[in-house]
Design an enzyme around this catalytic site. Structure first.
Site, PDB file in Angstrom:
ATOM      1  CB  ILE A   1      37.979  -5.489   2.828  1.00 32.99           C
ATOM      2  CG1 ILE A   1      37.914  -6.085   1.375  1.00 32.99           C
ATOM      3  CG2 ILE A   1      39.270  -4.591   2.823  1.00 32.99           C
ATOM      4  CD1 ILE A   1      37.838  -5.173   0.310  1.00 32.99           C
TER       5      ILE A   1
ATOM      6  CB  SER B   1      44.410  -6.416 -18.876  1.00 34.52           C
ATOM      7  OG  SER B   1      45.490  -7.521 -18.784  1.00 34.52           O
TER       8      SER B   1
ATOM      9  CE1 TYR C   1      39.824  -8.586 -16.629  1.00 26.95           C
ATOM     10  CE2 TYR C   1      42.013  -9.123 -17.623  1.00 26.95           C
ATOM     11  CZ  TYR C   1      41.171  -8.206 -16.948  1.00 26.95           C
ATOM     12  OH  TYR C   1      41.889  -7.259 -16.397  1.00 26.95           O
TER      13      TYR C   1
ATOM     14  CB  SER D   1      36.376  -7.907 -21.785  1.00 23.46           C
ATOM     15  OG  SER D   1      37.185  -7.982 -20.961  1.00 23.46           O
ATOM     16  CE  LYS D   2      40.088  -5.009 -18.376  1.00 24.40           C
ATOM     17  NZ  LYS D   2      39.630  -3.861 -17.961  1.00 24.40           N
TER      18      LYS D   2
END
Length: 258
Positions: free
Chosen positions: A34, A117, A177, A180-181
């Site tokens: 970054i 999410s 994912y 999990s959300k």
């Protein structure tokens, strides 16, 4: 990770490193990318560069820290799926449990905001659990329980380990994912119900929110939402004084369906 076999930061199977050194190295490498105004490479947090035996032996250390091969995995190999579930669901649950005893009573209530999410929505048009009965159980606050959430995640992990998760009726998009959300969303509603039983003056309110497709390393900098806008709803929920708001799901400061 671009370390040589003799490098002190090498994380290959040949040399087992402590979990803390793994995390420090991963974070340092991402920061370097970054700082150099380069995209944070997915390989910096790739499972192939981490001793999976070490992860297996130190599961508690990795709950709350995820390793991703790419923002859009086309497969859900083990132990990746287990790490995603441990990070997003188990890690979140453990953090809330550990934090509650340290929260000071307030006449305006104490607030917990979980980042979730839209991919975890129960009744998404294109991305949802195919089992209607299970969806209804997870949607019904009366039947919702920790055991139900945990057993759903465990069933998925077992099928992943056996290699037959594709035909299990799980969400089709970013399966591990998304699940999990979904678990985080369900946990938010369940915890709100439990916390509502606390006496006046000790109330704790919990909500979750979707920050959107944010332009960060996690999305490979492909997100459309600036980080400050992605954080806006979470900050708003943390500061809002309406004590009737708990166990809800928000995006762009608006309540959305679970």
């Amino acid at each position: 990770m671009k370390s040589s076999p003799n490098s002190p930061t090498n994380l290959t199977v040949g040399k087992q490193r402590s979990p803390s050194k793994v995390l420090v190295h991963c974070c340092q490498q991402v920061k370097v990318n970054i700082d150099n105004k380069r995209k944070a490479r997915a390989e910096d947090l790739s499972l192939k560069n981490v001793n999976t035996l070490m992860i297996e032996e130190n599961k508690e250390c990795f709950s709350g820290f995820g390793f991703f091969d790419s923002p859009h995995p086309s497969a859900v190999p083990m132990p990746r799926a287990e790490i995603v579930i441990n990070t997003n669901y188990i890690g979140t649950k453990n953090m809330v449990k550990a934090a509650i005893p340290f929260m000071r009573p307030s006449s305006e209530g104490v607030r917990i905001v979980l980042v979730s999410s839209r991919l975890g929505r129960l009744n998404g048009r294109r991305n949802r659990i195919a089992n209607v009965a299970l969806r209804q159980q997870l949607e019904d606050t009366e039947s919702l329980s920790k055991d139900l959430i945990d057993s759903t995640m465990n069933k998925f992990l077992i099928q992943t380990k056996d290699g037959n998760w594709v035909n299990g009726g799980w969400p089709q998009n970013n399966t591990d994912y998304s699940l999990s959300k979904l678990a985080v969303n369900a946990y938010t509603r369940l915890t709100a119900k439990i916390l509502a039983e606390r006496p006046e003056g000790q109330r704790i309110y919990i909500n979750c929110c979707c920050p959107g497709w944010v332009k960060t390393a996690m999305t490979g900098w492909a997100g459309l939402t600036p980080p400050e806008e992605g954080a806006d709803t979470a900050v708003w929920l943390a500061l809002i004084r309406d004590q009737s708001i708990s166990g809800k799901f928000f995006a762009e400061r608006r309540e959305i369906n679970f």
